[in-house]
Motif scaffolding. Structure first.
Motif, PDB file in Angstrom:
ATOM      1  N   ILE A   6      11.503  -3.794 -19.028  1.00 32.61           N
ATOM      2  CA  ILE A   6      11.708  -4.782 -19.450  1.00 32.61           C
ATOM      3  C   ILE A   6      13.734  -4.991 -19.484  1.00 32.61           C
ATOM      4  CG2 ILE A   6      12.328  -4.996 -22.162  1.00 32.61           C
ATOM      5  CD1 ILE A   6      10.188  -3.118 -23.063  1.00 32.61           C
ATOM      6  N   LEU A   7      14.088  -6.691 -19.271  1.00 32.16           N
ATOM      7  CA  LEU A   7      14.439  -7.209 -19.349  1.00 32.16           C
ATOM      8  C   LEU A   7      14.782  -7.884 -20.357  1.00 32.16           C
ATOM      9  CD1 LEU A   7      17.276  -8.374 -17.677  1.00 32.16           C
ATOM     10  CD2 LEU A   7      15.312 -10.453 -16.986  1.00 32.16           C
ATOM     11  N   VAL A   8      16.554  -7.235 -20.445  1.00 35.20           N
ATOM     12  CA  VAL A   8      16.950  -7.400 -22.124  1.00 35.20           C
ATOM     13  C   VAL A   8      18.138  -8.895 -21.810  1.00 35.20           C
ATOM     14  CG1 VAL A   8      18.486  -7.041 -24.188  1.00 35.20           C
ATOM     15  CG2 VAL A   8      16.315  -5.483 -23.097  1.00 35.20           C
ATOM     16  N   TRP A  17      23.695  -3.143 -25.492  1.00 35.41           N
ATOM     17  CA  TRP A  17      23.840  -1.391 -25.478  1.00 35.41           C
ATOM     18  C   TRP A  17      22.843  -1.235 -26.779  1.00 35.41           C
ATOM     19  CZ3 TRP A  17      24.710   2.210 -29.992  1.00 35.41           C
ATOM     20  CH2 TRP A  17      25.218   3.512 -29.006  1.00 35.41           C
ATOM     21  N   ALA A  18      22.912  -1.731 -27.649  1.00 31.74           N
ATOM     22  CA  ALA A  18      21.880  -1.322 -28.861  1.00 31.74           C
ATOM     23  C   ALA A  18      20.122  -1.190 -28.340  1.00 31.74           C
ATOM     24  CB  ALA A  18      21.669  -1.733 -30.283  1.00 31.74           C
ATOM     25  N   PHE A  19      19.274  -2.207 -27.508  1.00 30.59           N
ATOM     26  CA  PHE A  19      18.678  -2.413 -26.498  1.00 30.59           C
ATOM     27  C   PHE A  19      18.151  -2.023 -25.682  1.00 30.59           C
ATOM     28  CE2 PHE A  19      17.196  -6.596 -29.154  1.00 30.59           C
ATOM     29  CZ  PHE A  19      16.369  -6.516 -29.250  1.00 30.59           C
ATOM     30  N   GLU A  20      19.406  -1.005 -24.752  1.00 29.69           N
ATOM     31  CA  GLU A  20      19.173  -0.322 -23.923  1.00 29.69           C
ATOM     32  C   GLU A  20      18.660   1.351 -24.544  1.00 29.69           C
ATOM     33  OE1 GLU A  20      21.218   1.192 -19.683  1.00 29.69           O
ATOM     34  OE2 GLU A  20      22.608  -0.045 -21.813  1.00 29.69           O
ATOM     35  N   GLN A  21      19.455   1.802 -25.764  1.00 31.55           N
ATOM     36  CA  GLN A  21      19.571   2.897 -26.026  1.00 31.55           C
ATOM     37  C   GLN A  21      17.734   3.368 -26.712  1.00 31.55           C
ATOM     38  OE1 GLN A  21      21.487   5.346 -25.728  1.00 31.55           O
ATOM     39  NE2 GLN A  21      22.477   3.527 -24.284  1.00 31.55           N
ATOM     40  N   ILE A  32      19.347  -4.634 -18.110  1.00 27.67           N
ATOM     41  CA  ILE A  32      20.468  -5.852 -19.042  1.00 27.67           C
ATOM     42  C   ILE A  32      21.085  -6.934 -18.037  1.00 27.67           C
ATOM     43  CG2 ILE A  32      22.640  -5.644 -20.279  1.00 27.67           C
ATOM     44  CD1 ILE A  32      20.099  -4.099 -21.190  1.00 27.67           C
ATOM     45  N   ALA A  33      20.993  -7.850 -18.502  1.00 30.66           N
ATOM     46  CA  ALA A  33      22.040  -9.298 -18.484  1.00 30.66           C
ATOM     47  C   ALA A  33      22.433  -9.875 -19.782  1.00 30.66           C
ATOM     48  CB  ALA A  33      20.268 -10.526 -17.455  1.00 30.66           C
ATOM     49  N   SER A  34      23.879 -10.524 -18.977  1.00 31.31           N
ATOM     50  CA  SER A  34      24.893 -11.281 -20.225  1.00 31.31           C
ATOM     51  C   SER A  34      24.344 -12.932 -20.484  1.00 31.31           C
ATOM     52  CB  SER A  34      26.117 -10.441 -19.870  1.00 31.31           C
ATOM     53  OG  SER A  34      26.771 -11.602 -18.312  1.00 31.31           O
TER      54      SER A  34
END
Length: 466
Positions: A6-8, A17-21, A32-34
């Protein structure tokens, strides 16, 4: 739930960070992409199953533009949009761009878990449907025919054989089984596929109208024939003509059709000039033509001309194992035509569909699913969405199931208690209960109660005394 990639995509580091955890705790792999540009590149390089993306981000590409670009790379990717601006227009634009769903910040983890699970299930079912369709259609790719039942597999093989020749074909089967689909599958997978496919419903027209429809007519050949008209045999030249419900044509037209099959030529109504006919002929009927021949309603010589190749399509009640596959197929069709995102049917619905007799066959099932899809507001079709005729079967079935269970319990109690005649004891009790309940319902009116129960008043009185 199977682990997914899943890409956030969000420019807020804390959100990422919250999504990753959270995703790791759920057993998923988090990417993760900004910004949108990096996210688009990661869709290409990492092939995530799902993207969760903020709609507002820095740079020249926002979330809505990114959806379009991601869909170009992977049309099957599922995208959930996040926004702090929960306006109707934002939601509409996100869904129009191809987003699967849309959620408003601040994010509730319980809510996002539900949305993620739904998206992954929908993606999995979409992939399974594509795989099943590919397996069922096989190398012949038979239009919209769906079914894994052995009888259907044999039909697929026959279709494959018939695409390599121009033999006349007769297709028999009840109304709604898909006779025209089989005819189209033969045509569109044959060398004639770029030529016309013309279907004529022989049962829908009177003899004179059908004659003009099939063979055409010359100007002035009858009252109202103000111009020359080509018949369907001319229109279908070099292609395929389907004579649907051929068992309903008159003796006169049977004779004319016999000549077309024998000589490969015909005349327009009002003309003696023969015209060559090069269309392939496929005939279909919901009647047993052999019985029609025996009863004198159908010419035996025409019957044998149409007997070169024969396909019998089974009714749906004889291939109920295909119902789940057909349901998926029709849900996909309904989603496309109605703009829905239904992922399946409730287990209780599937039980009802498998138990129902389907006198209207596949067409009735298709209509039932489309009707239910119109009423469905969520992602699952529920029992209350089914047509009333099918729900009545469901109710009746459940009532009898409860009755069967109750009788079984009483029977075991009687046997265990040492009863010597449990059959008569249970029958007498049930009979007395039915009569008492009916009399109470109709205020002790014996004539009405006997009529409702389908017995004579004398029998009712006799049962009342027992």
């Amino acid at each position: 739930m199977k682990m997914s990639k899943i890409l956030v995509v969000d420019d807020e580091e804390k959100v990422c960070w919250a999504f990753e955890q959270f995703l790791k705790s759920e057993g998923h792999t988090a990417l993760i992409a900004s910004n949108a540009q990096d996210a688009i590149e990661m869709v290409t390089s990492e092939s995530p199953e799902l993207v969760i993306m903020d709609i507002k981000m820095p740079g020249s590409i926002d979330g809505l533009d990114a959806i379009i670009e991601m869909k170009k790379i992977d049309p099957n990717i599922y995208i959930i949009i996040m926004t702090a601006y929960g306006t109707m227009q934002t939601a509409i634009k996100a869904m129009q761009s191809g987003a699967y769903d849309y959620i408003v910040k601040p994010i509730d983890l319980d809510q996002i878990k539900i949305v993620i699970d739904k998206a992954l299930i929908a993606r999995k079912q979409s992939q399974e449907l594509a795989m099943l369709r590919s397996e069922v259609m096989g190398k012949y790719q038979k239009d919209n025919l769906v079914g894994n039942n052995p009888k259907m597999q044999e039909i697929y093989k026959l279709i494959g054989t018939l695409t390599t020749n121009d033999l006349t074909v007769r297709i028999e089967g009840e109304t709604g089984v898909g006779k025209e689909l089989v005819a189209k599958a033969i045509h569109y997978n044959s060398p004639r596929k770029d030529k016309p496919f013309v279907a004529v419903n022989c049962a829908a027209l009177t003899e004179s109208l059908l004659e003009s429809e099939l063979f055409g007519h010359e100007k002035g050949s009858f009252t109202g024939a103000v111009i020359q008209k080509q018949g369907k045999f001319e229109v279908a030249q070099d292609g395929t003509i389907l004579l649907d419900e051929i068992g309903d044509i008159s003796p006169k037209l049977q004779t004319k059709l016999l000549r077309v099959l024998d000589k490969r030529e015909f005349e327009r109504v009002g003309s003696n000039r023969p015209l060559k006919m090069n269309a392939r002929i496929i005939a279909s009927t919901n009647k047993d033509l052999s019985l029609e021949v025996q009863s004198g309603n159908f010419r035996s010589d025409l019957y044998y001309r149409l007997r070169v190749m024969y396909i019998k399509i089974p009714p749906l009640r004889e291939r109920k194992d295909d119902i789940p596959l057909l349901v998926r197929h029709f849900i996909e069709m309904a989603n496309e035509s109605l703009g829905k995102k239904i992922i399946g049917v409730d287990d209780d619905v599937m039980d009802v569909l498998l138990e129902y007799d389907w006198s209207g066959n596949v067409r009735e099932l298709e209509n039932a699913i489309k009707s239910a899809a119109v009423l469905c507001k969520g992602d699952l079709i529920l029992p209350e969405h089914l047509p009333s005729s099918i729900k009545r079967i469901e109710h009746s079935s459940s009532v009898y199931h409860s009755l069967d269970s109750a009788i079984a319990d009483v029977l075991m109690q009687k046997i265990q208690s040492g009863s010597t005649n449990p059959y008569d004891e249970i029958i007498d009790h049930v009979g007395s209960f039915i009569i008492k309940t009916t009399l109470d319902q109709y205020k002790q009116n014996q004539v009405k109660a006997a009529s409702v129960l389908g017995i004579s008043r004398t029998t009712l009185r006799k049962k009342m005394k027992e």
